[in-house]
Design an enzyme around this catalytic site. Structure first.
Site, PDB file in Angstrom:
ATOM      1  N   ASN A 135      -3.990  17.094  -1.128  1.00  0.00           N
ATOM      2  CA  ASN A 135      -4.347  15.782  -0.578  1.00  0.00           C
ATOM      3  C   ASN A 135      -4.413  15.915   0.945  1.00  0.00           C
ATOM      4  OD1 ASN A 135      -4.362  13.172   0.459  1.00  0.00           O
ATOM      5  ND2 ASN A 135      -2.982  12.364  -1.095  1.00  0.00           N
ATOM      6  N   CYS A 144      -6.036   7.291   3.890  1.00  0.00           N
ATOM      7  CA  CYS A 144      -6.854   8.045   2.944  1.00  0.00           C
ATOM      8  C   CYS A 144      -8.285   7.519   2.799  1.00  0.00           C
ATOM      9  CB  CYS A 144      -6.180   8.063   1.583  1.00  0.00           C
ATOM     10  SG  CYS A 144      -4.476   8.637   1.634  1.00  0.00           S
ATOM     11  N   HIS A 152     -11.457   9.924  -3.058  1.00  0.00           N
ATOM     12  CA  HIS A 152     -10.367  10.508  -2.288  1.00  0.00           C
ATOM     13  C   HIS A 152      -9.610  11.486  -3.173  1.00  0.00           C
ATOM     14  CE1 HIS A 152      -6.767  11.252  -0.161  1.00  0.00           C
ATOM     15  NE2 HIS A 152      -6.020  10.440  -0.877  1.00  0.00           N
TER      16      HIS A 152
END
Length: 315
Positions: A271, A113, A241
């Site tokens: 995500n 990530c 993120h």
């Protein structure tokens, strides 16, 4: 050359949208549960004919067009991804081939990530060292391909997409566009976010990640600003993120960026791992929500319990 700057951005998402209502027909969940727990309403899902390198190449082509540059102008391609199934050719080489590049250096970075902010720092370092003059930095992931669709704690989170930045050398005497990176990890807690097995499957310890992100990361993000010579109050935007709205909002608040636009693309995209930061930033710029030259904090975190952040000047 003394440094580098981001001169253009681009993003790409598959056409297929998966709503919370559609997920509720697949697994024991509901729109209310997903919206309340993670803040996500929809996400995009790539098909079998949309591999990671295609997502990456589409975003890169848009960034190059925005920069007024051609593929031949690029001498370094960095792709941040953790969902490349094949080992070789790597994603960067495949992107270079799709775009018809000459002979760039091609490298993949797997820092999950926080991959994009690691890759952006790596491009900046390469340019500072004189090893490159123009780089394509891409975050691209197909998280839906490594998802257990029977696990409601993870399948509600993920989406697919890519974001790209064109990074160029800054002549001596010009204002730098990418500040110093601050990066690190918590190796003993690396198991908290995993993509493991054959075939690989995404899993995480959600509460551990939540506690770490909301308590440990805000002071680190403030140090990123300090290294860049910018106060949190001076930030025009904060692009974290896009993991979970319940993480993004408290972390942004604790950083103290009271005047900043906070990216919340997670609500529409889910995500997307390494793609989330460049994609969210590209959308903010496309919508005109951040002025050119304004300071923007980029801060990635997640897999490996790694993190990396820098302040950039908005293209």
């Amino acid at each position: 050359m003394t440094g580098s700057r981001v001169v253009a951005l681009g993003h790409y998402q598959p056409a297929k949208t998966l709503t919370n209502g559609e997920l509720a027909a697949m697994v024991d969940t509901s729109d209310e549960w997903i919206s309340t727990r993670v803040g996500i309403r929809t996400r995009r899902v790539a098909g079998p004919d949309e591999p990671v390198d295609l997502l990456a190449a589409e975003a890169a082509a848009k960034a190059l067009a925005q920069a007024g540059a051609t593929a031949a102008d690029v001498d370094l391609v960095l792709v941040a991804t953790s969902t490349a199934i094949d080992r070789s050719p790597n994603m960067a080489a495949r992107v270079a081939a799709r775009l018809g590049m000459g002979s760039p250096a091609v490298m993949d970075l797997n820092v999950v990530c926080s991959g994009f902010t690691h890759a952006l720092a790596t491009a900046d370092h390469a340019i500072r060292a004189g090893s490159a003059t123009r780089a394509l930095v891409i975050g691209a992931d197909k998280m839906t391909e490594v998802t257990d669709w029977t696990d409601r704690t993870t399948c509600v989170l993920v989406g697919d997409g890519a974001g790209a930045a064109v990074v160029e050398a800054v002549p001596e005497g010009s204002e730098l566009g990418i500040g110093p990176v601050l990066w690190g990890s918590v190796p003993e807690m690396g198991h908290a976010v995993r993509i493991e097995g054959t075939p690989p499957v995404f899993a995480q310890e959600g509460q551990s990640v939540y506690r770490w992100a909301t308590t440990q990361l805000p002071p680190i993000a403030r140090k990123v600003c300090e290294r860049a010579g910018v106060t949190p109050e001076e930030l025009a935007a904060v692009v974290l993120h896009q993991a979970n709205l319940r993480i993004i909002e408290p972390v942004a608040h604790r950083i103290g960026a009271v005047n900043a636009v906070v990216a919340r693309d997670v609500t529409e995209s889910g995500n997307t791992s390494a793609a989330s930061i460049p994609m969210a930033l590209s959308k903010l710029v496309e919508r005109g929500e951040v002025e050119s030259g304004a300071p923007v904090l980029l801060f990635g975190f997640g897999g490996n319990l790694s993190y990396a952040g820098q302040v950039i000047r908005c293209p």
